[in-house]
Design a protein around this motif. Structure first.
Motif, mmCIF file in Angstrom:
data_model
loop_
_atom_site.group_PDB
_atom_site.id
_atom_site.type_symbol
_atom_site.label_atom_id
_atom_site.label_comp_id
_atom_site.label_asym_id
_atom_site.label_seq_id
_atom_site.Cartn_x
_atom_site.Cartn_y
_atom_site.Cartn_z
ATOM 1 N N LEU A 71 -7.238 86.050 -6.379
ATOM 2 C CA LEU A 71 -7.992 86.438 -5.179
ATOM 3 C C LEU A 71 -7.754 85.459 -4.045
ATOM 4 O O LEU A 71 -7.811 84.245 -4.232
ATOM 5 C CB LEU A 71 -9.492 86.481 -5.488
ATOM 6 N N THR A 72 -7.497 86.001 -2.853
ATOM 7 C CA THR A 72 -7.403 85.203 -1.631
ATOM 8 C C THR A 72 -8.363 85.794 -0.608
ATOM 9 O O THR A 72 -8.366 87.016 -0.393
ATOM 10 C CB THR A 72 -5.976 85.226 -1.051
ATOM 11 N N ALA A 73 -9.176 84.964 0.010
ATOM 12 C CA ALA A 73 -10.069 85.409 1.082
ATOM 13 C C ALA A 73 -9.706 84.630 2.335
ATOM 14 O O ALA A 73 -9.698 83.397 2.332
ATOM 15 C CB ALA A 73 -11.527 85.174 0.714
ATOM 16 N N THR A 74 -9.380 85.331 3.416
ATOM 17 C CA THR A 74 -8.885 84.683 4.622
ATOM 18 C C THR A 74 -9.297 85.471 5.862
ATOM 19 O O THR A 74 -9.819 86.592 5.751
ATOM 20 C CB THR A 74 -7.343 84.555 4.560
ATOM 21 N N THR A 75 -9.018 84.901 7.020
ATOM 22 C CA THR A 75 -9.304 85.588 8.288
ATOM 23 C C THR A 75 -8.039 86.135 8.929
ATOM 24 O O THR A 75 -8.110 86.784 9.971
ATOM 25 C CB THR A 75 -9.961 84.607 9.280
ATOM 26 N N ASP A 76 -6.886 85.874 8.337
ATOM 27 C CA ASP A 76 -5.594 86.200 8.962
ATOM 28 C C ASP A 76 -5.056 87.538 8.467
ATOM 29 O O ASP A 76 -4.594 87.641 7.329
ATOM 30 C CB ASP A 76 -4.591 85.088 8.643
ATOM 31 N N PRO A 77 -5.057 88.581 9.291
ATOM 32 C CA PRO A 77 -4.532 89.877 8.862
ATOM 33 C C PRO A 77 -3.060 89.825 8.461
ATOM 34 O O PRO A 77 -2.595 90.693 7.702
ATOM 35 C CB PRO A 77 -4.727 90.762 10.103
ATOM 36 N N ALA A 78 -2.318 88.828 8.941
ATOM 37 C CA ALA A 78 -0.912 88.709 8.566
ATOM 38 C C ALA A 78 -0.754 88.514 7.061
ATOM 39 O O ALA A 78 0.318 88.792 6.500
ATOM 40 C CB ALA A 78 -0.265 87.548 9.318
ATOM 41 N N ALA A 79 -1.808 88.052 6.393
ATOM 42 C CA ALA A 79 -1.755 87.860 4.943
ATOM 43 C C ALA A 79 -1.626 89.187 4.204
ATOM 44 O O ALA A 79 -1.349 89.207 3.002
ATOM 45 C CB ALA A 79 -3.007 87.122 4.469
ATOM 46 N N LEU A 80 -1.796 90.305 4.912
ATOM 47 C CA LEU A 80 -1.672 91.622 4.301
ATOM 48 C C LEU A 80 -0.235 92.138 4.301
ATOM 49 O O LEU A 80 0.035 93.215 3.768
ATOM 50 C CB LEU A 80 -2.545 92.635 5.055
ATOM 51 N N SER A 81 0.680 91.403 4.881
ATOM 52 C CA SER A 81 2.035 91.908 5.140
ATOM 53 C C SER A 81 2.760 92.391 3.888
ATOM 54 O O SER A 81 3.571 93.315 3.959
ATOM 55 C CB SER A 81 2.871 90.840 5.842
ATOM 56 N N ALA A 82 2.489 91.777 2.738
ATOM 57 C CA ALA A 82 3.193 92.150 1.506
ATOM 58 C C ALA A 82 2.423 93.168 0.674
ATOM 59 O O ALA A 82 2.883 93.549 -0.411
ATOM 60 C CB ALA A 82 3.469 90.911 0.668
ATOM 61 N N CYS A 83 1.279 93.619 1.158
ATOM 62 C CA CYS A 83 0.449 94.545 0.380
ATOM 63 C C CYS A 83 1.034 95.957 0.375
ATOM 64 O O CYS A 83 1.548 96.434 1.390
ATOM 65 C CB CYS A 83 -0.972 94.585 0.938
ATOM 66 N N GLY A 84 0.915 96.617 -0.755
ATOM 67 C CA GLY A 84 1.339 98.007 -0.844
ATOM 68 C C GLY A 84 0.221 98.982 -0.529
ATOM 69 O O GLY A 84 0.468 100.142 -0.210
ATOM 70 N N LEU A 85 -1.005 98.505 -0.624
ATOM 71 C CA LEU A 85 -2.188 99.313 -0.327
ATOM 72 C C LEU A 85 -3.228 98.409 0.304
ATOM 73 O O LEU A 85 -3.467 97.303 -0.187
ATOM 74 C CB LEU A 85 -2.757 99.930 -1.608
ATOM 75 N N VAL A 86 -3.833 98.871 1.396
ATOM 76 C CA VAL A 86 -4.925 98.136 2.029
ATOM 77 C C VAL A 86 -6.094 99.095 2.221
ATOM 78 O O VAL A 86 -5.933 100.174 2.789
ATOM 79 C CB VAL A 86 -4.528 97.531 3.388
ATOM 80 N N VAL A 87 -7.256 98.693 1.723
ATOM 81 C CA VAL A 87 -8.469 99.507 1.839
ATOM 82 C C VAL A 87 -9.370 98.898 2.895
ATOM 83 O O VAL A 87 -9.739 97.729 2.810
ATOM 84 C CB VAL A 87 -9.225 99.572 0.495
#
Length: 280
Positions: A71-87
């Motif tokens: 689990l990673t909790a952050t404020t930076d949306p760029a951390a989603l760049s490698a995600c295959g699904l975002v809810v």
């Protein structure tokens, strides 16, 4: 398409934390995005506490530390760049959800986007997206880790193949999917709110106590929880927002009763404030 190994959840409140918990149990990495550092820390703690309770009940298939480190909790949306699904799991405000979804699409251009809305139009939320065919509703239920249902909501532009993949993802979570077309309140919220509003009117009219109204549904119809207690768990303010939306879209039969507005005005929002239709 198997369940992506990297999942994003935008919004780490009660629902977002529960969604993160559910995906962590599948063995994937989960990134939770929050508005500021304090909220991100609180989200991380919320998920951690939920996982710890699951471990105490023997619900984890691997050591708690091993699950928590994914689990990673952050404020930076760029951390989603490698995600295959975002809810997306932010509050039920159309403008806010549309802003967040646009931010997610920019940060994770290859990801499938899903909204956890319980009643807002998926097509309206998709209207400003560049790739609406990669967007759909995944409506989870509270509490997410224990709930067995996920409502898949299909938008007018949602790719047909994406729906079948979403059904497989829900199955991988150990839950059951129902599939509905985009319509006010979908299936679950529309039915749930209709019963809850009538229960409130019955209480308002002195037909029976809150306890007896709920018992009528739990024992008479085998509901696991009565409509008034469920409203306390969901939040009276959340119920009001959904009811007002349905009243606008479907008709006056969803007009919220006076008792609901009065309780909210008094600060009685349910379990989260300690007082609603019940004292918690």
């Amino acid at each position: 398409m198997n369940l992506p190994n990297k999942i994003g959840v935008y919004g780490g409140g009660r629902m977002g934390a529960g969604i993160a918990h559910a995906f962590l149990l599948t063995g994937g990495e989960v990134t939770v995005i929050e508005a500021d550092a304090a909220a991100a820390a609180a989200a991380g703690q919320r998920v951690g506490e939920s996982l710890a309770k699951a471990a105490e009940r023997g619900k984890l298939a691997e050591p708690l530390e091993q699950v928590a480190k994914r689990l990673t909790a952050t404020t930076d949306p760029a951390a989603l760049s490698a995600c295959g699904l975002v809810v997306e799991a932010v509050p039920e405000i159309v403008e806010l959800k549309m802003q967040v979804l646009a931010r997610i699409e920019e940060s994770a251009p290859e990801a499938v986007l899903a909204t956890n809305t319980s009643s807002l139009s998926v097509d309206q939320l998709a209207s400003k997206l560049v790739r609406p065919e990669r967007f759909l509703g995944l409506h989870f239920f509270n509490p997410v880790p224990a709930s067995e249902l996920v409502e898949i909501v299909i938008g007018a532009k949602t790719a047909s193949g994406l729906v079948s993949e979403a059904q497989k993802w829900v199955e991988a979570l150990g839950k059951t999917a129902i599939t509905v077309t985009d319509s006010p309140g979908f299936a679950s919220s529309r039915l749930g709110v209709a019963i809850a509003l009538e229960a409130m009117r019955m209480l308002e009219d002195g037909v029976a106590s809150a306890e007896d109204i709920d018992t009528a549904m739990t024992l008479g119809y085998k509901h696991p929880m009565g409509p008034l207690r469920t409203t306390d768990v969901v939040g009276l303010d959340v119920r009001l927002a959904i009811a007002e939306h349905l009243a606008r879209e479907v008709g006056e039969r969803f007009e919220p009763p006076t008792i609901l507005r009065e309780k909210i005005a008094a600060g009685h929002l349910g379990r989260k404030t300690g007082q609603g239709f019940y004292t918690w």
